[in-house]
Structure formats: C-alpha cells, structure tokens
Design an enzyme around this catalytic site. Structure first.
Site, PDB file in Angstrom:
ATOM      1  CD  GLU B  68     -26.179  34.309   6.313  1.00  0.00           C
ATOM      2  OE1 GLU B  68     -25.396  34.829   5.479  1.00  0.00           O
ATOM      3  OE2 GLU B  68     -26.711  33.206   6.153  1.00  0.00           O
ATOM      4  CG  HIS B 137     -22.444  24.343   8.695  1.00  0.00           C
ATOM      5  ND1 HIS B 137     -21.253  24.159   8.032  1.00  0.00           N
ATOM      6  CD2 HIS B 137     -23.238  25.070   7.864  1.00  0.00           C
ATOM      7  CE1 HIS B 137     -21.321  24.724   6.836  1.00  0.00           C
ATOM      8  NE2 HIS B 137     -22.512  25.295   6.707  1.00  0.00           N
TER       9      HIS B 137
END
Lengths: 420, 336
Positions: B68, B137
């Site tokens: 990321e 998540h």
C-alpha cells in the site's frame, strides 16, 4: 449506580416540598414501595414510597425544603460502595448541589449524563433554549419551575411561565378568548367540550355567515391556562368571569357537551345578556356518560391509542383521519395538559358519572333555547334531550355522533342561523 | 437521447454507480488512471472496477504490487506530474500502511511547495463492519483522515452520491479520500446518467422533521432514515442529515436544523470517542445554535473495542436501527 430518591410533584402548581419526617434512617434497608418519608406542600401532606430496593444513604435533613425533581436521598444496592454521596450532600440550608457533568468516557461506557445530583449552589438545570428565552424576556430563570428530566427548565416551562404571567397581569383566572376579525350583529360565543378546543368550531364557523365570533377555551385546554379548581361550580364561575370581562350587551351562546352545560349555567346566571342558547350534545342533563371513552382519550399518549377512541366520537369514522388524530395528539403531548384534564375529569365525571345536574337551570332559562343531538352519539345518549321542558326545540340528527358541529356543519349552521 | 429505453433505466447498485463514474471519467479524460491491488484482471476485491481492465487495458487500469505504501506513493507521484489517478485500497484498514504517503506527502505538498504543485489523487477505501471480516478488515477510520488539513474526506451513502462524489473527487485539484461502506456495494438506487458532480462539503437533508436532528454518516444515514420512518409513526419527526462529507463539514445545514429542532443526535460507525460525533457536537456547542438546544446532545458510535469476528458481537458494537429508535425516543420524550 444508586437510585435517586426525588422530591415528587404531587400537585399541579407545586414548586417545592418540605421533608416532614423520614420513616427510615440512613443505613436502613428499604424495599420498593415501603413508606420512605412524608412531605408537606402548600396544600397537602403525603407519604412517599421508596422507588427501589437497597440501603438508604444521605437523606436530606428533616425540615429541608427541596425543589421538585431534585434528590432528597439515594438508595444503594447491597454491597454498593457509598463513600460519598453521588455529588456532594445537600443540607437543609442549601437545596442545590455540586455539579457532576456527564462525562464522555473512553472506556466504553454509554454517554450517560450523570444521574447524580447537580447544580452548584444557586445554579439551575435549564436548557440553553430556556435560558435564552428567559434572558430575552428579562426574567430570572430561577423563578421558573422545571418539568424536564431531573427538574430541567425547558422552553415550554418558560413559555408557560410567560403565558401565566401575562394572563395574571390581565385578569386573574380568565379563559383564553379568540375573536373573529370581522362581522356585524350580535356576537356568538362558542365554548367547546371536554378534551377539545376552539379549533373544533372551524368547520361550523365557515358556515355561520358574517357574525362576530368569540371562542372561549376551557382551563387546561387550547391556550387557556391550567386552573387549580376544576369542579363544575369553579368552571362556571370562570366562564362567567370571562364573559363579564367581554362587556357585551347581548350574545348568542353555542356550547358543545361540557361547554353546553357551562353556557347553560351562564344563561341561567346572566339571562338579560343572552339572546339565544344552542346546546349541542350538552352535558348536565343526566348522570350517564361513556366513562370508558373519556378514560381512553385521557389515557392516550400516542396517536395509535388515541385514534380508536376519537373514532367513537363520530358516527362516520372515516372523518377521523390519521392526520386529524395526529393533530389531536399534538395538542395533548404536554404532560401537564393531560394531567390537568385528568384532574378535571376526576372532578366532573367521577367514576364515569356526570356529577353535575343542570335540568333545574334548563327549566329556568327563558331565552330561546334549542338542543341538537346526534342519534348515534356514543358519549352521551341523545335521549337526555327529552328531559328538556316543552319550549326547548329539539333537533335530533340521524347518522351523527357526538360531534355534530364537525360531522354535519352545514346542517348545524342552518338550524342555528334560522333561529338567530 | 432517443426513445424510451435511453431515458428510462433500472436502478444501479452502489458498486455499479462507482464503476460507471470511473468509466465516464476515463472516457472523457485520458489522464484518469486506476491503480490498486487486484483491480485489473480480477476486477477488484469487491468487483467494483469489474471489466474496466478489458475496456481500457493495462496502461490505464494498473494492478499494483502488494504494498500500500508503494502503490499510494506511485499514485501521488503520478498525480503531481499530471495524471488523475484513482487508487483503490482493498480494505480501508490498510490505509495504516500508507499513512506516510497520504498524510505526510499528499496532504502537505501543495502547502509546502507554495502552491507550485497540487496532488489531484483520489483514494477509494472499502470500509466498515458487517461482513464478518474481523478486526483488521472492518474498521471505520474516516475520522483519522478527517483530522488532516489538506485532505478532503467523503462518505457517500447512496449510489447516486457514490457516482457524483467520485466524479467531483476526480475533478478536484486536491487529494480526496472516499470511504465506501462495504455493506452498501450491493444496495440499489436511481443514478442519473452521464457526467454530474455532487459537491464535496454539502450535506443532504434526507428527511424533514421538527422533533430532533439526526446527523449521520455513510450506512448510518440509511439506518437513521429507516428509524425515522418508524419514529414518524410514533409521532416523532426527525430531520435526517446525511453528512456525506466530513472534511469539509457542512456546518450551516447542521446548525440550521439544530436551531429548528433543539435536539441533536449524531450516529456514526467509527469509534465514538474522539469521532465525528464529537466534532459535530462541539461545532453546535461553539455556535449560536447552542442557544436553541433543549436537551443534552446524544452520540451513537462504535464501541471502544476492535470489531469482533463473531457475527452477533459484530452487530452489537456498532449502532443498529433499534438503538437509534430508542435513543431518539429518549431524547425527544425528555428522558435524558
């Protein structure tokens, strides 16, 4: 969290109460419902029961005067630590207490506003809106009694206070009166029934032609203030006082249900000032009344529970639309309004019986008088009309319930107009 | 624009609305490129980019490696040098890996370089709980980024806004962070055709009432609306404000409503403490609308714990419709 024991509001205009005596001492075990303490108000002394089970802690001193809604002690659960009162203990000299503001916590607890006692000495719980209203009108917030949670002074308390001051400045106990803007001829006075208000005349008014209209509203109804004394003689005196205040030479009177009974009493008391009397489904002509229906309306706190009862007031139930019910409920949202009307019902219709009898008054009244009644009235039976003396005209309407002025405004107006 | 079929079409899902916005933006401006993990051949972790890879090819729909920090850095660099990248995170939680690029670079460069460059990057974050994806998540971290001057942060709750806010974001000269609640991807709604922009920084008043003001974000706006329907049946009429944008915040819409109702409740999925509700509450407390308050302010937010995996526990740690109903009733009926 200990259970707060608060000074209860036991009558309508009570601002504070005095602790006469405790039945238990600090540290004693109490159960819910046990007699806890005696209070004295302006009007009465009464016993207050325990709101919970546990140990009484930090009771205020006997003789202390405490504002309604404010704590007079706490009940702790067995084993609950009670090192300090939840926020500084009141003394008999100081009825207000330390503030414990609701804390936002990072430990996962809900954002409870502390239910402990509050108010630094001399400070009051009041909503910001209530404070700004009071400030704008230039009076001390401290002079107002709060009816919100934990005695919080809310906007409605300020508005009620303002209204009360205005009406006190006017005449002491007069009823709210609204007048139509225009019209010529002898004025018509309209008085609505129990648990209704001046808006109930709207449909009839648009059929009444061009006469000046004066609508009165019963105490605790519409815009009228709540009165302490709500027996029939008190109400009749208030109506008379309001009527006298109008300084009319002559008036036609139209009253519905309880309003009919009160205007009949007025016609009896002021015969020279009354041009005619129209009684629509009047109370006072017999003991029977539908107590269940009255109680149902009084009890309702939501439109869902009010609607089914309102439908019983009319013959054609489709007239009672959802929006009508919601509007009616909005007018009843104020707890103080409902409480005032309950007190009235208790005095006027104890145990579902009409506690006042105006047949003698009806026999004495000499002005032209007529009675209109719906034959499907489920509140008061139409055959009460038959108790009227012979010179009273009786109009019985088929397919109409307790509210002819709403159910058949054209026909009611025609009957009235023909006789004015 | 001829014929009925051109004018009338069925509802689109939230994910389809986003894909349509991407397609329109790519079609009208070749500077628009998509970047992210598995957004190409695979079509995205939540199948949002779908078949755009087939239509625009690997030059404009770029699968990035599993980093990321690296991916976000490339997107920001590309934005500085003239492209209009839209970078997709697989889960908003992974923003934590890219914070250096987002917070220290994207948000600061225009300011630190005296306006010589801007960073017109868009970052899309699938967010929120309710999918059984557990603690790493399922978070709602929009308030982290909402705290950073230099970023814009939006949370569309409807397919129409998902498309309109994304198109606005792509046009915007500065970095815009879009939080897309994962449970919303399949919800459907009417979506206007063609190119349109939903302004960033404007809240939507979804329902008009007078009893209280509910300010909600993302999926909580939908839950609040549904609760408001039930409240209306009980005689409680709520103004429901879908905030849509948390940086900048539409202050005037909130304050005007509070002046009218006197009662404020904030509903958001992120952790309650130091969250969006705290900002809204403080904003009201600091303004003239304070003088119109009739009761304490109420916040309903996420619990002070990681999102649990167990589905029942997962439900219990974020506000649900019955919680909103009860809190609104307590607020309006004078129990707090």
């Amino acid at each position: 969290m200990p259970v707060e024991v608060i000074m209860p509001k036991v009558d309508m205009d009570m601002a504070s109460g005095k602790i006469l005596a405790w039945h238990v001492s600090a540290g004693d075990e109490v159960s819910k419902g046990d007699p806890l303490f005696d209070i004295e108000t302006d009007k009465a002394a009464m016993e207050v029961e325990s709101p919970g089970d546990g140990i009484l802690r930090f009771p205020v001193d006997e003789g202390a005067v405490v504002q309604i809604g404010r704590p007079v002690g706490w009940i702790y659960a067995d084993g609950e630590v009670a090192s300090d009162p939840p926020g500084g203990i009141p003394s008999s000299k100081d009825e207000f207490r330390q503030s414990v503001p609701g804390e936002a916590t990072a430990d996962g607890s809900r954002n409870n506003i502390s239910s402990g006692p509050d108010n630094i000495s001399g400070k009051f719980r009041a909503s910001p809106l209530a404070r700004s209203l009071a400030r704008a009108d230039g009076f001390e917030i401290a002079t107002i009694v709060g009816t919100g949670p934990r005695g919080r002074i809310e906007a409605k308390d300020v508005r009620n206070y303002q209204a009360r001051r205005e009406s006190e400045a006017d005449t002491s106990d007069a009823l709210a009166v609204s007048e139509s803007a225009s019209g010529t001829g002898t004025p018509i006075i309209l008085l609505h029934g129990f648990a209704s208000d001046a808006k109930s005349w709207t449909r009839l008014e648009s059929n009444l032609g061009q006469r000046p209209l004066v609508r009165m509203e019963l105490p605790g109804h519409g815009r009228s203030q709540i009165l302490k004394a709500v027996g029939f003689p008190d109400l009749a005196a208030t109506v008379r006082q309001t009527f006298d205040g109008l300084n009319l030479d002559k008036a036609h009177l139209i009253g519905h249900s309880l309003g009919g009974a009160l205007l009949l009493d007025l016609a009896n008391a002021r015969p020279d000032l009354v041009a005619s009397l129209t009684l629509i489904a009047p109370a006072g002509l017999g003991p029977e009344i539908n107590g269940e229906l009255l109680a149902g309306i009084l009890r309702a706190t939501r439109s869902e529970s009010l609607g089914p009862w309102l439908k019983k007031l009319v013959a054609d139930e489709s007239l009672v639309t959802e929006s009508y019910v919601q509007a009616a409920m909005r007018d009843r949202m104020e707890q103080s309004t409902r409480a005032a009307q309950e007190a009235m019902a208790d005095a006027l219709f104890p145990d579902g019986v009409q506690a006042f009898d105006l047949r003698a008054a009806l026999a004495r009244v000499e002005v032209p008088t007529r009675i209109l009644w719906g034959k499907q009235d489920r509140m008061i039976q139409w055959n009460h009309a038959l108790r009227a003396p012979g010179r009273v005209a009786i109009h019985l309407l088929d397919g109409i319930g307790h509210m002819p002025q709403i159910e058949a405004p054209e026909e009611v107006a025609r009957i009235i107009e023909a006789n004015l | 624009m001829s014929g009925r079929s051109e004018r009338v079409r069925g509802k689109l899902s939230y994910a389809e609305a986003i894909r349509e916005a991407l397609d329109i933006a790519m079609d009208r401006d070749e500077r628009v490129v998509l970047m992210g993990e598995d957004i190409g051949v695979y079509g995205g972790a939540f199948q949002v980019t779908g078949d755009l890879f087939g239509k625009y090819g690997p030059e404009r729909v770029i699968d990035t490696p599993i980093s990321e920090l690296g991916g976000a850095g490339v997107a920001i660099g590309a934005a500085m040098t003239g492209l209009r990248p839209v970078f997709e995170f697989q889960f908003s939680d992974f923003a934590a890996l890219a914070m250096e690029q987002i917070v220290n670079q994207a948000a600061k460069l225009r300011y630190m370089l005296g306006g010589a460059v801007s960073v017109p990057v868009v970052m899309r974050f699938p967010a929120g709980s309710g999918t059984g994806a557990a603690a790493q998540h399922s978070q709602s971290i929009e308030a982290w980024l909402g705290h950073v001057p230099g970023l814009k942060v939006v949370q569309p709750s409807t397919p129409e806004d998902a498309k309109g806010l994304l198109l606005s974001a792509i046009e915007d000269p500065d970095p815009v962070m879009i939080f897309e609640h994962k449970l919303l991807y399949k919800t459907k709604g009417h979506v206007p055709r063609g190119h349109y922009e939903t302004p960033i920084g404007e809240a939507a008043l979804r329902r008009i009432g007078h009893s209280l003001t509910i300010v909600a974000t993302s999926i909580m706006a939908r839950k609040s609306l549904s609760a408001a329907e039930e409240l209306a049946r009980q005689g409680i009429h709520a103004d429901v404000i879908d905030l849509r944008s948390i940086r900048p915040i539409d202050r005037e819409t909130v304050l005007a409503s509070v002046r009218k109702t006197g009662r404020l409740m904030c509903v958001y999925e992120g952790v309650k403490t130091l969250g969006i509700g705290a900002e809204i509450s403080a904003m009201v407390a600091e303004s003239d609308a304070f003088d119109f308050l009739e009761a304490p302010i109420v916040r309903l937010g996420g619990a002070e714990c990681p999102i649990p995996y167990n589905p029942e526990l997962e439900k219990s740690v974020v506000p649900q419709e019955p919680d909103i109903l009860e809190a609104a009733r307590n607020l309006v009926q004078g129990r707090i």
